[in-house]
Design a protein around this motif. Structure first.
Motif, short mmCIF file in Angstrom:
data_model
loop_
_atom_site.label_atom_id
_atom_site.label_comp_id
_atom_site.label_asym_id
_atom_site.label_seq_id
_atom_site.Cartn_x
_atom_site.Cartn_y
_atom_site.Cartn_z
N UNK A 156 0.84 -1.19 0.00
CA UNK A 156 0.00 0.00 0.00
C UNK A 156 0.88 1.24 0.00
N UNK A 157 0.42 2.26 -0.67
CA UNK A 157 1.16 3.51 -0.76
C UNK A 157 0.18 4.66 -0.80
N UNK A 158 0.68 5.86 -0.59
CA UNK A 158 -0.20 7.02 -0.65
C UNK A 158 -0.52 7.34 -2.11
N UNK A 159 -1.79 7.34 -2.43
CA UNK A 159 -2.22 7.61 -3.81
C UNK A 159 -3.36 8.62 -3.78
N UNK A 160 -3.59 9.24 -4.92
CA UNK A 160 -4.70 10.19 -5.07
C UNK A 160 -5.88 9.47 -5.70
N UNK A 161 -7.00 9.47 -5.01
CA UNK A 161 -8.20 8.83 -5.55
C UNK A 161 -8.60 9.45 -6.88
N UNK A 162 -8.38 10.75 -7.02
CA UNK A 162 -8.73 11.44 -8.27
C UNK A 162 -8.04 10.79 -9.46
N UNK A 163 -6.73 10.57 -9.34
CA UNK A 163 -5.95 10.04 -10.46
C UNK A 163 -6.37 8.62 -10.82
N UNK A 164 -6.53 7.78 -9.81
CA UNK A 164 -6.91 6.38 -10.07
C UNK A 164 -8.30 6.31 -10.69
N UNK A 165 -9.20 7.17 -10.24
CA UNK A 165 -10.55 7.19 -10.79
C UNK A 165 -10.53 7.58 -12.27
N UNK A 166 -9.77 8.61 -12.60
CA UNK A 166 -9.67 9.04 -14.00
C UNK A 166 -9.08 7.93 -14.88
N UNK A 167 -8.04 7.27 -14.40
CA UNK A 167 -7.42 6.19 -15.16
C UNK A 167 -8.39 5.03 -15.38
N UNK A 168 -9.15 4.69 -14.34
CA UNK A 168 -10.07 3.56 -14.44
C UNK A 168 -11.19 3.84 -15.43
N UNK A 169 -11.73 5.05 -15.41
CA UNK A 169 -12.81 5.41 -16.34
C UNK A 169 -12.29 5.45 -17.77
N UNK A 170 -11.07 5.96 -17.94
CA UNK A 170 -10.51 6.04 -19.30
C UNK A 170 -10.31 4.65 -19.91
N UNK A 171 -9.98 3.66 -19.08
CA UNK A 171 -9.81 2.29 -19.58
C UNK A 171 -11.12 1.76 -20.17
N UNK A 172 -12.24 2.14 -19.59
CA UNK A 172 -13.55 1.65 -20.04
C UNK A 172 -14.24 2.64 -20.97
N UNK A 173 -13.50 3.64 -21.46
CA UNK A 173 -14.13 4.68 -22.29
C UNK A 173 -14.75 4.08 -23.55
N UNK A 174 -14.02 3.19 -24.21
CA UNK A 174 -14.54 2.59 -25.45
C UNK A 174 -15.81 1.79 -25.18
N UNK A 175 -15.80 1.01 -24.10
CA UNK A 175 -16.98 0.21 -23.76
C UNK A 175 -18.15 1.10 -23.39
N UNK A 176 -17.88 2.18 -22.66
CA UNK A 176 -18.94 3.12 -22.30
C UNK A 176 -19.51 3.80 -23.54
N UNK A 177 -18.63 4.20 -24.42
CA UNK A 177 -19.07 4.85 -25.66
C UNK A 177 -19.88 3.88 -26.51
N UNK A 178 -19.47 2.62 -26.53
CA UNK A 178 -20.20 1.62 -27.31
C UNK A 178 -21.62 1.42 -26.80
N UNK A 179 -21.83 1.65 -25.51
CA UNK A 179 -23.18 1.55 -24.92
C UNK A 179 -23.86 2.91 -24.85
N UNK A 180 -23.26 3.90 -25.51
CA UNK A 180 -23.80 5.26 -25.55
C UNK A 180 -23.95 5.84 -24.15
#
Length: 296
Positions: A156-180
């Motif tokens: 475990x390390x000190x991380x910013x929830x903001x950054x991890x959240x943005x990265x996680x959503x970007x990974x699923x961007x194509x799938x989200x876009x495909x479902x409009x």
């Protein structure tokens, strides 16, 4: 007469003093038992309750509680051993299934290239679809067992929830876009920092977003608050309160969920709680909201 009166008063005063001391010692011993019992329940230790009081009744109570602690320790060890064996069995079974399933998928692909009747082609499509579902379930079983058994080794390390959240959503961007689905994300400008495992947190966010893709009517709102609480909300008219109440159960699937293994949110719950966080789901006015909170 006055001498007897003073003697009686002195005797009463002595009795009262003894009673006060006795009550004080009893309260002290009761506090010792309470604190010691709470400590033994919360920690992995073989130490039993040691009482300083000589009171027979309290010592009998402490002995009785020690007997219960011994039994609880045996039950805990038995559960831990059984849980470990179950995880190992799941890991071995899922690992053993991956090889033949991969071969089946390969031969199905070759078979589809051969000339077949329309009926045979339909049957092959059904077989391939079911095989892919089984393969996905096997992969999830393997990942679940690995996550359950290997989390203690994760740093475990000190991380910013903001950054991890943005990265996680970007990974699923194509799938989200495909479902409009166009996610609406709201987060504070300042970084919300916590000491967590980044990979585990990414897995949590990813599984929740994946869940939204399955059930959303076309929307997804994500809110990160300064307190460290995250809320994932989307309209999900196909669900109801009973189904939402079971969404964190292992292998529970909703019929409308295509190719769902029922492990995504179970893994998210397990990882969240192992990092001392909390996760819950609320269904109101056809809106599914998943709340996650990581304290400082």
């Amino acid at each position: 007469m006055e001498l007897w009166l003073w003697a009686l008063i002195g005797l009463l005063a002595l009795i009262i003093l003894c009673l006060v001391i006795k009550i004080y010692l009893l309260r002290k011993s009761a506090k010792e038992i309470r604190e010691a019992f709470a400590d033994r329940l919360m920690t992995e230790t073989n130490t039993l309750i040691d009482l300083s009081s000589r009171d027979k009744a309290l010592r009998q109570l402490a002995d009785s509680m020690n007997d219960q602690l011994r039994q609880l320790r045996k039950d805990r060890l038995r559960f831990q051993q059984g849980d470990l064996e179950l995880k190992e069995a799941i890991t071995n079974i899922s690992h053993d299934l991956r090889t033949p399933l991969t071969a089946i998928c390969g031969y199905l692909e070759l078979l589809k290239r051969e000339e077949t009747t329309d009926a045979a082609a339909r049957y092959l499509d059904v077989i391939e679809n079911r095989t892919q579902v089984l393969k996905q379930l096997t992969e999830e079983l393997f990942r679940y067992s690995i996550a359950a058994s290997a989390f203690d080794d994760m740093a475990c390390e000190e991380i910013a929830l903001n950054d991890v959240l943005e990265e996680s959503v970007s990974v699923y961007y194509a799938a989200l876009k495909g479902c409009q689905i166009c996610p609406q994300i709201s987060m504070p400008k300042q970084k919300v920092r916590r000491t967590l495992n980044k990979n585990a947190l990414s897995r949590i966010f990813g599984n929740i977003v994946s869940n939204a893709i399955k059930y959303s009517n076309g929307d997804l709102q994500i809110v990160l608050q300064e307190t460290g609480e995250l809320v994932f909300s989307n309209h999900a008219s196909a669900l109801d309160e009973i189904q939402v109440g079971k969404m964190f159960d292992r292998f529970y699937t909703v019929e409308t969920a295509n190719k769902s293994t029922g492990l995504g949110l179970a893994i998210a719950k397990m990882l969240t709680e192992q990092m001392n966080g909390s996760i819950r789901a609320v269904y109101q006015d056809n809106i599914l909201s998943i709340f996650i909170f990581f304290p400082k």
